[in-house]
Design an enzyme around this catalytic site. Sequence first.
Site, short mmCIF file in Angstrom:
data_model
loop_
_atom_site.label_atom_id
_atom_site.label_comp_id
_atom_site.label_asym_id
_atom_site.label_seq_id
_atom_site.Cartn_x
_atom_site.Cartn_y
_atom_site.Cartn_z
CB CYS A 142 20.69 51.63 30.49
SG CYS A 142 20.42 53.41 30.57
CG ASN A 144 33.05 59.56 42.11
OD1 ASN A 144 33.42 60.31 43.02
ND2 ASN A 144 33.15 58.25 42.18
CG HIS A 197 22.87 55.59 34.18
ND1 HIS A 197 21.97 55.01 33.32
CD2 HIS A 197 22.17 55.98 35.26
CE1 HIS A 197 20.76 55.05 33.85
NE2 HIS A 197 20.86 55.63 35.05
CG HIS A 220 26.77 56.03 39.64
ND1 HIS A 220 27.18 56.38 38.36
CD2 HIS A 220 27.89 55.85 40.36
CE1 HIS A 220 28.51 56.37 38.31
NE2 HIS A 220 28.97 56.06 39.51
P1 AMP Z 1 32.02 55.58 39.52
O1 AMP Z 1 33.49 55.29 39.64
O2 AMP Z 1 31.54 56.67 40.42
O3 AMP Z 1 31.59 55.75 38.08
O4 AMP Z 1 31.31 54.28 40.10
C1 AMP Z 1 30.96 53.19 39.31
C2 AMP Z 1 30.70 52.07 40.28
O5 AMP Z 1 29.97 51.07 39.60
C3 AMP Z 1 31.96 51.40 40.83
O6 AMP Z 1 31.97 51.51 42.25
C4 AMP Z 1 31.83 49.96 40.36
O7 AMP Z 1 32.31 49.04 41.31
C5 AMP Z 1 30.35 49.83 40.11
N1 AMP Z 1 29.95 48.83 39.14
C6 AMP Z 1 30.42 48.68 37.88
N2 AMP Z 1 29.79 47.66 37.27
C7 AMP Z 1 28.89 47.17 38.16
C8 AMP Z 1 27.94 46.10 38.13
N3 AMP Z 1 27.77 45.32 37.04
N4 AMP Z 1 27.20 45.86 39.23
C9 AMP Z 1 27.35 46.63 40.33
N5 AMP Z 1 28.23 47.65 40.43
C10 AMP Z 1 29.00 47.91 39.35
ZN ZN Z 2 22.28 54.47 31.40
#
Ligand code: AMP
Ligand code: ZN
Length: 111
Positions: free
Chosen positions: A7, A86, A97, A99
């Site tokens: 967010c 995931n 959130h 994704h």
């Molecule tokens: P998940 O493990 O499916 O929740 O994926 C979360 C993803 O968010 C991971 O691949 C992280 O590398 C990515 N992530 C976390 N913080 C950031 C950020 N500030 N900018 C870009 N990607 C991020």
């Molecule tokens: Zn969010």
Amino acid sequence: MENCIFCKIIKGEIPSQKVYEDGEILIFKDINPIAKIHLLCVPKEHFAYLSELNDSRAALLGRTLQKIATLAPSLGLGDGYRLVINQGESAGQTVHHLHIHILGGETLGWE
Ligand code: AMP
Ligand code: ZN
């Protein structure tokens, strides 16, 4: 949603490398890529889990998948790509959130 990193990215409070944005989704580069191209696609509406889909969110998700398919060639993903959601901690979800991981830019293995 307070304290939600995605967010904050959507609101511009945390920097990100945006590759696409419209009224309902944002696509940006994953900070810790596991493929040559690793993007994250997030709905601007905050909800944590795929399991929280309702009719309106399901329709949004459908439009989002259609948008990713349309954008793929312009994102360097014309040769193919993999989409990953995931769902839950056991699956490795760390950001609460919803994704979609978009992986590509190379030949992807399957562990
Ligand atoms: P998940 O493990 O499916 O929740 O994926 C979360 C993803 O968010 C991971 O691949 C992280 O590398 C990515 N992530 C976390 N913080 C950031 C950020 N500030 N900018 C870009 N990607 C991020
Ligand atoms: Zn969010």
